[in-house]
Write an enzyme that holds these catalytic residues in place. Structure first.
Site, PDB file in Angstrom:
ATOM      1  N   LYS A 282     -28.514 -56.125  39.382  1.00 21.24           N
ATOM      2  CA  LYS A 282     -29.434 -57.141  38.864  1.00 21.24           C
ATOM      3  C   LYS A 282     -28.610 -58.251  38.241  1.00 21.24           C
ATOM      4  CE  LYS A 282     -31.694 -58.059  35.122  1.00 21.24           C
ATOM      5  NZ  LYS A 282     -31.609 -59.523  35.243  1.00 21.24           N
TER       6      LYS A 282
ATOM      7  N   GLY B  56     -23.761 -56.301  28.411  1.00 16.32           N
ATOM      8  CA  GLY B  56     -24.674 -57.247  27.781  1.00 16.32           C
ATOM      9  C   GLY B  56     -24.724 -57.079  26.281  1.00 16.32           C
ATOM     10  N   SER B  57     -25.809 -57.556  25.698  1.00 14.70           N
ATOM     11  CA  SER B  57     -25.897 -57.547  24.233  1.00 14.70           C
ATOM     12  C   SER B  57     -26.167 -56.140  23.700  1.00 14.70           C
ATOM     13  CB  SER B  57     -27.002 -58.486  23.768  1.00 14.70           C
ATOM     14  OG  SER B  57     -28.259 -57.939  24.111  1.00 14.70           O
TER      15      SER B  57
ATOM     16  N   GLY C 297     -28.536 -53.129  25.181  1.00 13.31           N
ATOM     17  CA  GLY C 297     -27.883 -51.860  25.497  1.00 13.31           C
ATOM     18  C   GLY C 297     -28.607 -50.679  24.875  1.00 13.31           C
TER      19      GLY C 297
ATOM     20  N   GLU D 295     -21.311 -51.734  27.949  1.00 15.36           N
ATOM     21  CA  GLU D 295     -20.247 -52.609  27.448  1.00 15.36           C
ATOM     22  C   GLU D 295     -20.957 -53.728  26.691  1.00 15.36           C
ATOM     23  OE1 GLU D 295     -18.377 -55.255  26.554  1.00 15.36           O
ATOM     24  OE2 GLU D 295     -17.793 -55.881  28.567  1.00 15.36           O
TER      25      GLU D 295
ATOM     26  N   CYS E 124     -16.875 -61.254  26.126  1.00  9.11           N
ATOM     27  CA  CYS E 124     -17.017 -60.152  25.185  1.00  9.11           C
ATOM     28  C   CYS E 124     -15.716 -59.871  24.434  1.00  9.11           C
ATOM     29  CB  CYS E 124     -17.512 -58.918  25.913  1.00  9.11           C
ATOM     30  SG  CYS E 124     -16.613 -58.606  27.432  1.00  9.11           S
TER      31      CYS E 124
ATOM     32  N   GLU F 257     -21.405 -60.949  16.345  1.00 11.45           N
ATOM     33  CA  GLU F 257     -20.893 -61.603  17.547  1.00 11.45           C
ATOM     34  C   GLU F 257     -21.646 -62.910  17.744  1.00 11.45           C
ATOM     35  OE1 GLU F 257     -21.769 -60.050  21.487  1.00 11.45           O
ATOM     36  OE2 GLU F 257     -19.690 -60.349  22.074  1.00 11.45           O
TER      37      GLU F 257
END
Ligand code: NAG
Ligand code: NAG
Length: 507
Positions: free
Chosen positions: A204, A257-258, A262, A280, A314, A408
Site C-alpha cells: 500500500k 510510519g508514525s 504503528g 519501523e 526516520c 519527532e
C-alpha cells in the site's frame, strides 16, 4: 485504464497508469474511488489515482492467495532471476522513477537518482542473491535426525490448508500524517526480501505520494512476475490500511510510519488473526560531537543529518549534543552551513532544498517551532518559510525535557545542546522514547567503543551519519519499533522456521 503523463527531468515525459495494480492489471477502485496527489513544490494537481476500498483489498488478497500456490513452489533460481530482472528495469527507468519522486514527494531529483534509487538497486540485487540460499540447518538428536527449513510465512486461517500465504503492506505515515520518507528505498527494503523468501505481497503506497508505486507496478508486470505475486495499491490509511491490518487472511504486516499508526496496526493484529507485525516507527536520533572529532567531518554529517529530505527521514539526526569546549564555535559554523539552502523545484539542478510533503506537515513543523520558542530555547536560524517550504531551522540550548527535544518533528529542525562529560551525554542520548539511530563523532577509539555500546538504538554510526547498506540490518529499539529491514536479518523476518524431526524405527 487511464494514465497520467507528466513532465519529468529535462522535460522528458513520464506516463504511468492511475489504477490499482491487482493481478498484473491496472483496474479502477470500487465505486471508482480516487484520491488526488499534488506537486508539493507548486500545489498543482498531478494526478487522481485509484483509492483502494475494503472490497479492493479483498480482491488483492484473493489474487495473492491464488498466486501463492504456485509461487511458493517456484524454483529459487526463478525468484532470483525475476528480482534481477526487476533491478535491470529499475535501472533502465531510473530517471522516470526519480522524476516521479521529485514531482510527487518533493525529494531532490539528484538525491533520488544518486542515493535512493541506487539503494533500491543494491537491495534488489542483494536479495536476488539470497533467493537461492534460503537454507536451514541439520541437527543431531538422540532419536534420529532433525533439520530446519526456512519457509515463506504461512498460516492456515480457519484451518483451510490452501490458505497458506503471506501478504504484507507497506504504509508510510498513514493514519494521521502522510510523510514521504524515502519511499523508493523503503518499498524495496520490504519487497526484495519478501519475494526472495517466497512470499506474495500487497504494497500500500502512501496517499500523499503514490506515483512512484504506480511506475514500479508497471515494471513488476514487465519483469514477468506471475499475476498476484505483487499487488500495489494506493489508498487512505484509514480505509485501505485499516482493511489490510484487520484482514484475517493476511499473515504479516511490515509497516513503516508514525508511532500512532504503528500502534493501530499492532492492535489490529491482536484483535484479528495475530498476524506477524514488523514496525519501523521513526526516531529522535542523537548526534554526539566530542571536542576531539574531525571538525569538517562532524559539521558535514550533522548538517546533512537534519537537512536531507528536509528532516523527513526516520533516521534524522535531530538532537545534536556538542561538547561545551567547542559548543559556540560549532553552533556558528553549523548555522553558516545550514542557512545557504536554495529553495525551489526539486527537479532543477541548482535547488538544494525542496518542499515538505504537504501543508499539514508544514503546519506541524511550524507549530514545533513555536513550542521551541515557548520552551526558552534560542532560535539560531530559520523558523519560517513560504508555501510548503520551511527554512532550515536550529535551536540552541534546548532543554532535555522540551517537546522539541523529545518528540519527532519530521522536519528540518535541529535541536542543539551542550554537554560536559561522556557520562552526561550518554544519559541524554538515551533519554528518549525512541531508539532508531545515533551518530557519534570522535577520534578516540575507546570513547567511540564505549559510547556505541551504551546507545539504546538499532543503529549507531561513528564519524558518519545515515550510512545505509543493503547487507546491514536496520530497525529500532524501544518505541522505534521492532523487526529489521535489509541484511540477512530481513530475510529471517520474511521466513518462518519449521523443524522436521525423524525417529528411526529400529528392528
Ligand atoms: C466508473 O467509471 C466508469 C468509466 O467512466 C463508468 O462506466 C462506471 O459507470 C463508473 N462506475 C461507478 C460506480 O460510478
Ligand atoms: C543508556 O543511558 C541510560 C541513562 O544513563 C542508562 O540507564 C542505560 O543503562 C544506558 N544504556 C546502556 C545500554 O548502557
Amino acid at each position: 485504464m487511464p494514465t497520467v503523463c507528466l513532465k519529468g527531468i529535462d522535460n522528458h515525459l513520464v506516463t504511468v497508469p492511475t489504477g490499482l495494480f491487482i493481478d498484473n492489471e491496472f483496474v479502477p477502485a470500487t465505486r471508482n474511488a480516487t484520491l488526488d496527489t499534488e506537486n508539493p513544490a507548486t500545489g498543482s494537481l498531478l494526478a487522481s489515482v485509484s483509492a483502494a476500498q475494503k472490497e479492493d483489498i479483498d480482491l488483492a488478497v484473493q489474487s495473492a492467495k491464488r498466486a501463492y500456490r504456485t509461487w511458493r513452489a517456484e524454483s529459487p533460481g526463478t525468484r532470483r532471476n525475476l528480482l534481477n530482472k526487476l533491478a535491470d528495469l529499475v535501472e533502465r527507468d531510473a530517471t522516470d522513477l526519480a522524476s516521479l519522486e521529485a514531482l510527487d514527494a518533493g525529494i531532490l531529483y539528484r538525491d533520488s537518482i544518486g542515493l535512493h534509487i541506487h539503494q533500491a538497486l543494491e537491495n534488489l540485487r542483494y536479495f536476488a542473491g539470497w533467493a537461492d540460499k534460503v537454507d536451514g540447518l541439520s541437527l543431531t538428536i538422540p532419536e534420529g535426525m532433525a533439520y530446519t527449513r526456512r519457509e515463506p510465512i504461512v498460516g492456515s486461517v480457519y484451518k483451510i490448508s490452501f490458505l497458506s500465504h503471506l501478504l504484507t503492506v507497506l504504509e508510510l505515515r498513514i493514519y494521521w500524517l502522510t510523510h514521504p520518507d524515502i519511499y523508493s528505498m523503503i518499498t524495496v527494503w520490504k519487497l526484495a526480501p519478501a519475494l526472495a523468501g517466497g512470499n506474495t505481497l500487497i504494497i500500500k503506497t502512501p496517499e500523499a505520494s503514490p506515483l512512484y508505486g504506480q511506475k514500479l507496478a508497471q515494471l513488476i508486470a514487465e519483469a514477468g512476475f506471475p499475476p498476484g505475486v505483487v499487488s500495489i495499491v494506493c489508498g487512505l490509511g484509514t480505509v485501505a490500511g485499516k482493511a489490510i491490518s484487520e484482514h484475517p487472511d493476511i499473515r504479516k504486516v511490515s509497516f513503516t510510519g508514525s508511532a500512532g499508526a504503528g500502534r493501530q496496526v499492532l492492535a489490529a493484529s491482536a484483535r484479528t488473526n495475530l498476524k506477524r507485525v514488523t514496525l519501523e516507527l521513526g526516531g529522535k536520533g542523537p548526534a554526539i560531537v566530542f571536542d576531539d572529532a574531525d571538525w569538517e567531518n562532524a559539521l558535514l554529517w550533522t548538517t546533512l543529518g537534519i537537512t536531507v529530505n528536509n528532516g523527513q527521514v526516520c533516521i534524522a539526526g535531530s538532537r545534536i549534543y556538542v561538547q561545551s569546549t567547542i559548543y559556540q564555535r560549532f553552533a556558528e559554523a553549523f548555522s553558516a552551513r545550514s542557512r545557504d539552502a536554495v529553495h525551489g523545484d526539486p527537479l532543477l539542478p541548482e535547488t538544494t532544498k525542496g518542499p515538505l510533503i504537504n501543508k499539514m506537515q508544514r503546519e506541524k513543523v511550524l507549530s514545533f517551532v513555536q513550542k521551541g520558542q515557548a520552551s526558552g530555547a534560542k532560535l539560531l536560524h530559520g523558523g519560517g518559510g513560504e508555501e510548503n517550504f520551511v527554512a532550515n531551522t536550529a535551536f540552541l540550548d534546548v532543554r532535555q525535557d522540551a517537546d522539541i527535544m523529545q518528540q519527532e518533528i519530521f522536519g528540518p529542525v535541529a535541536c542543539i545542546a551542550p554537554f560536559e562529560t561522556e557520562e552526561e551525554v550518554i544519559e541524554k542520548a538515551n533519554d528518549s522514547a525512541y531508539g532508531l539511530s545515533a551518530a557519534v563523532f570522535t577520534n578516540d577509539l575507546n570513547k567511540a567503543f564505549r559510547v556505541t555500546e551504551a546507545m539504546e538504538t538499532g543503529q549507531v554510526t561513528v564519524n558518519v551519519w545515515g550510512a545505509l547498506n543493503a547487507n546491514t540490518p536496520f530497525g529500532g529499539m524501544k518505541e522505534s519499533g521492532f523487526g529489521r529491514d535489509m541484511g540477512k536479518e530481513a530475510l529471517d523476518e520474511w521466513t518462518v522456521v519449521k523443524c522436521v524431526k525423524w525417529q528411526i524405527v529400529r528392528k
